[in-house]
Design an enzyme around this catalytic site. Structure first.
Site, PDB file in Angstrom:
ATOM      1  CG  ASP A  79      80.147 -24.631  -7.728  1.00  0.00           C
ATOM      2  OD1 ASP A  79      79.381 -25.066  -8.613  1.00  0.00           O
ATOM      3  OD2 ASP A  79      81.333 -24.350  -7.958  1.00  0.00           O
ATOM      4  CG  HIS A  84      81.095 -26.080 -11.537  1.00  0.00           C
ATOM      5  ND1 HIS A  84      81.178 -24.836 -10.924  1.00  0.00           N
ATOM      6  CD2 HIS A  84      81.431 -25.885 -12.844  1.00  0.00           C
ATOM      7  CE1 HIS A  84      81.556 -23.942 -11.823  1.00  0.00           C
ATOM      8  NE2 HIS A  84      81.716 -24.554 -12.995  1.00  0.00           N
ATOM      9  CB  SER A 143      84.090 -24.380 -15.311  1.00  0.00           C
ATOM     10  OG  SER A 143      82.677 -24.287 -15.446  1.00  0.00           O
TER      11      SER A 143
END
Length: 356
Positions: free
Chosen positions: A330, A333, A54
């Site tokens: 978050d 990330h 991600s």
């Protein structure tokens, strides 16, 4: 359709907390552009191929929170498949190379691959860490299949770059499976498999490969919440340090074996994160409007994650007033602002790769 949850968001807090408690001796479609395509990039054939998780995914994990509000509120202004409020590492590297961000593999067609392809998929790892997402080997297999189909020429590959970011989710899954006391052994196994995967880029003809080192996992908000986001958890950062030492050794060996045919460099996310966080902490001492860099901007209610809503559609999270002063988006990330702070610290390594 109910969105799938990213393992890196759901489990990282609990599983890494178990690591802290249990391992006291361990020392470890939707393409958006950023930058301007330029003819001075060194080759009109220059392409960027992206692999991993991600941190570099720009839209392959379709049914995830990255396609739900409030993701993408800074760029492009709506959810667009990036695990951030805006741009991620891929976008910054593409801009540095003066090309558009490569199209996510999920959105590719014959006419939109001129800048390369992004195969990265949020929640995945070197091994199988995601129920549906392809691991690193599988991502490279897909790339290989396209090469066999003559989608890319030998010249394309020789002048191209690969970006690889993988490994963090493997540690989360390993601990989730109940393995607490063999982290050093697991690290060795993990890095050996990474080296095997990376070696394939040489046989595929890719000219230059940038591999990220593991970020300081003890600085993620999922973990710093243990002490109210006051400091990084140094014990957990030892996991990253051990991983990075082995990976650096493996990259040196790959460069020796490649004999100039493929050049490998490491991008030191570990020290870039630490340096950026330290700089932002010092800046915050004289500017109360800046956020604590160890806190996340998007704060989820207990039992939820950023982007969750209940059956009535009510948000189960809140977003900070200004993501542009936050380092983390978050609990895992970085924000676009965070990546903007990190990337300049990686440029010297990228510059070395370009010159090789």
């Amino acid at each position: 359709m109910k969105k799938q949850q990213s393992p890196s968001i759901i489990t990282v807090a609990t599983t890494l907390l178990l690591l802290l408690l249990s391992i006291s001796t361990v020392e470890g479609a939707r393409r958006k552009t950023y930058g301007v395509v330029g003819s001075d990039s060194g080759s009109s054939n220059l392409k960027l191929f992206v692999f991993g998780d991600s941190y570099v995914d720009t839209g392959n994990f379709i049914h995830s929170q990255s396609y739900e509000p409030p993701y993408g509120i800074t760029f492009p202004g709506h959810p667009d498949g990036r695990f951030s409020d805006g741009r991620v590492l891929t976008d910054f590297l593409a801009s540095y190379l003066k090309i558009d961000s490569p199209i996510p593999n999920a959105s590719r067609n014959a006419s939109n691959i001129q800048n390369g392809i992004n195969f990265a998929y949020g929640g995945t790892g070197v091994f199988d860490t995601h129920i549906n997402g392809p691991n690193l080997t599988a991502q490279i297999n897909t790339f290989d299949q396209l090469i066999q189909q003559n989608i890319f020429t030998k010249t394309d590959l020789q002048s191209s770059y690969a970006l690889v970011n993988s490994g963090a989710n493997d540690y989360t899954r390993h601990i989730q499976n109940g393995s607490f006391f063999d982290i050093p052994k697991f690290t060795s196994t993990l890095v050996n498999q990474m080296a095997t995967d990376l070696k394939r880029f040489q046989s595929l003809g890719v000219g230059k490969v940038a591999v990220t080192l593991l970020q300081p996992v003890g600085c993620l908000p999922a973990l710093t919440s243990i002490d109210l986001h006051m400091s990084c958890i140094d014990l957990l950062n030892k996991v990253s340090e051990n991983h990075n030492q082995l990976l650096n050794d493996a990259i040196k060996q790959l460069n020796t074996e490649a004999a100039g045919k493929t050049s490998f460099v490491t991008l030191d996310l570990y020290n870039a994160f630490l340096s950026s966080i330290d700089t932002l902490k010092k800046a915050r001492d004289g500017n109360s409007s800046l956020m604590n860099p160890l806190e996340e901007c998007c704060v989820a209610n207990v039992g939820h994650e950023c982007g969750d809503v209940d059956d009535k559609g009510e948000k189960q999270y809140r977003v900070c007033e200004n993501p542009n002063v936050a380092f983390f988006w978050d609990i895992v990330h970085p924000t676009q602002n965070g990546w903007n702070a990190i990337f300049p610290l990686l440029q010297s390594s990228i510059g070395q790769l370009i010159q090789q």
